[in-house]
Design a protein around this motif. Structure first.
Motif, PDB file in Angstrom:
ATOM      1  N   TYR A  66       0.830  -1.214   0.000  1.00  0.00           N
ATOM      2  CA  TYR A  66       0.000   0.000   0.000  1.00  0.00           C
ATOM      3  C   TYR A  66       0.863   1.263   0.000  1.00  0.00           C
ATOM      4  CZ  TYR A  66      -3.236   3.506   1.981  1.00  0.00           C
ATOM      5  OH  TYR A  66      -3.967   4.631   2.219  1.00  0.00           O
ATOM      6  N   TYR A  67       1.736   1.377   0.973  1.00  0.00           N
ATOM      7  CA  TYR A  67       2.557   2.588   1.083  1.00  0.00           C
ATOM      8  C   TYR A  67       3.568   2.696  -0.055  1.00  0.00           C
ATOM      9  CZ  TYR A  67       0.584   2.899   5.780  1.00  0.00           C
ATOM     10  OH  TYR A  67      -0.277   2.976   6.846  1.00  0.00           O
ATOM     11  N   GLN A  68       4.074   1.566  -0.512  1.00  0.00           N
ATOM     12  CA  GLN A  68       5.057   1.581  -1.598  1.00  0.00           C
ATOM     13  C   GLN A  68       4.441   2.135  -2.883  1.00  0.00           C
ATOM     14  OE1 GLN A  68       4.502  -0.786   0.553  1.00  0.00           O
ATOM     15  NE2 GLN A  68       6.431  -1.616   1.352  1.00  0.00           N
ATOM     16  N   GLU A  69       3.192   1.792  -3.147  1.00  0.00           N
ATOM     17  CA  GLU A  69       2.524   2.282  -4.359  1.00  0.00           C
ATOM     18  C   GLU A  69       2.286   3.787  -4.278  1.00  0.00           C
ATOM     19  OE1 GLU A  69       1.981   0.792  -7.088  1.00  0.00           O
ATOM     20  OE2 GLU A  69       2.259  -1.324  -6.585  1.00  0.00           O
ATOM     21  N   ILE A  70       1.889   4.271  -3.108  1.00  0.00           N
ATOM     22  CA  ILE A  70       1.697   5.713  -2.945  1.00  0.00           C
ATOM     23  C   ILE A  70       3.029   6.437  -3.097  1.00  0.00           C
ATOM     24  CG2 ILE A  70       0.960   7.554  -1.381  1.00  0.00           C
ATOM     25  CD1 ILE A  70      -0.974   5.604  -0.102  1.00  0.00           C
ATOM     26  N   SER A  71       4.080   5.861  -2.498  1.00  0.00           N
ATOM     27  CA  SER A  71       5.411   6.465  -2.588  1.00  0.00           C
ATOM     28  C   SER A  71       5.880   6.556  -4.032  1.00  0.00           C
ATOM     29  CB  SER A  71       6.408   5.646  -1.762  1.00  0.00           C
ATOM     30  OG  SER A  71       7.689   6.202  -1.829  1.00  0.00           O
ATOM     31  N   THR A  72       5.605   5.524  -4.821  1.00  0.00           N
ATOM     32  CA  THR A  72       5.983   5.532  -6.238  1.00  0.00           C
ATOM     33  C   THR A  72       5.256   6.641  -6.986  1.00  0.00           C
ATOM     34  OG1 THR A  72       6.411   3.144  -6.216  1.00  0.00           O
ATOM     35  CG2 THR A  72       6.005   4.171  -8.359  1.00  0.00           C
TER      36      THR A  72
END
Length: 340
Positions: free
Chosen positions: A302-308
């Motif tokens: 979840y957070y990795q996708e937002i960070s990307t």
């Protein structure tokens, strides 16, 4: 209006008004007969339906004591400052300012967080902990009017005023980068974010918008939760409309739409409809398998996708938008709704 003294909870006020209305009908029937009473009864039913909508939509008192007890960020080892924000209509908002260490505060994005329709902002601190440590941004958590320690009574227009007041507040601070403001909203908060992003003045003040598990409109949700025949009720009778599907077509800021595919409250197809209608040239739909309405953020990645998404924006910032032609979409939207 701040809750004081012996003010009845919203649900009890609705029951009291309904009981009084039926008593009035009985008295009216006794003096004026059946036809006039029928007209009065129909009018009362419409008024009860109209004003009970706030009670059905806004739940600041759930769970119990949510207007009194607000968990604070230090309970999750988050540094914070409690701030007070005054709106243009003289409502006082309770908010938490959670910033990164001083040497990084001015260079990282700042996320303005809008929660759902129940509880208070303190109930979202586990998610805030993840945002703080995974996305490395400053966070302003805002409690809507009528929620937690904020004064006032929640209304659709009022929540929009609250969001704009929060943005104005951030622009008074000198310890952050004003060009990196992110609006984030889940469920009802997503509708608030879309309203602000569609505003051609305030849309200029944000870097991007992120909405999660939000709906296309209150009328569409009523069809889902009550009965398909509800679609025949005129828009004019809905006190709260949150016509997000129409508003998002007016948005030009970059948009990330996060949809939990296991959401059993807001159908994921509504998020797909919002994505398809979104007017931004830079938009992305993130569908998360296993994500439920309130807990999509616990799913791995979840957070990795937002960070990307945010990293791509920072590397390739969007071009300047055209100068605003009007301050908001309310007048245009109200004319559209009346015509339906």
């Amino acid at each position: 209006m701040k809750e004081v003294g012996i003010a009845l909870p919203a649900s009890r006020r609705v029951y009291a008004i309904t009981a009084s209305a039926f008593l009035l009908c009985f008295i009216f029937y006794y003096f004026y007969g059946g036809y006039m009473t029928l007209v009065l009864f129909a009018s009362i039913i419409l008024l009860v339906f109209y004003y009970a909508q706030d009670w059905l939509l806004y739940h600041p008192e759930l769970p119990t004591n949510s207007r009194i007890y607000i968990p604070i960020p230090t309970m999750h080892n988050l540094p914070h400052m409690t701030v007070t924000i005054r709106t243009t209509d003289d409502v006082t908002l309770h908010a938490f300012w959670i910033c990164q260490p001083e040497e990084r505060c001015k260079s990282v994005p700042t996320l303005l967080y809008f929660h759902g329709n129940a509880g208070n902002m303190g109930h979202r601190l586990q998610n805030i902990w993840g945002i703080y440590h995974h996305l490395h941004c400053n966070i302003l958590m805002v409690e809507y009017r009528g929620y937690g320690l904020s004064t006032g009574v929640p209304t659709e227009r009022g929540l929009g005023i609250d969001a704009r007041a929060a943005i104005d507040y951030l622009h008074t601070r000198h310890d952050l980068d004003h060009s990196q403001l992110i609006l984030f909203g889940r469920s009802l908060g997503g509708a608030v974010v879309i309203d602000v992003a569609a505003d051609t003045v305030y849309g200029q003040k944000i870097m991007c918008a992120i909405v999660e598990n939000t709906f296309t409109s209150i009328k569409d949700m009523a069809v889902e939760l009550v009965h398909p025949s509800v679609k025949y009720i005129p828009n004019l009778l809905y006190k709260n409309k949150y016509h997000s599907l129409w508003k998002i077509s007016k948005c030009s800021v970059p948009f990330l739409l996060i949809s939990g595919l296991a959401d059993n409250l807001v159908p994921p197809r509504m998020m797909r409809a919002l994505y398809n209608r979104c007017g931004s040239e830079r938009k992305r739909l993130l569908e998360i398998v296993g994500g439920s309405h309130n807990d999509t953020w616990i799913v791995d990645g979840y957070y990795q996708e937002i960070s990307t998404f945010l990293a791509d924006l920072q590397q390739h910032p969007p071009p300047l938008q055209k100068a605003p032609e009007k301050s908001n979409v309310w007048v245009e939207l109200e004319h559209k709704i009346i015509d339906v």
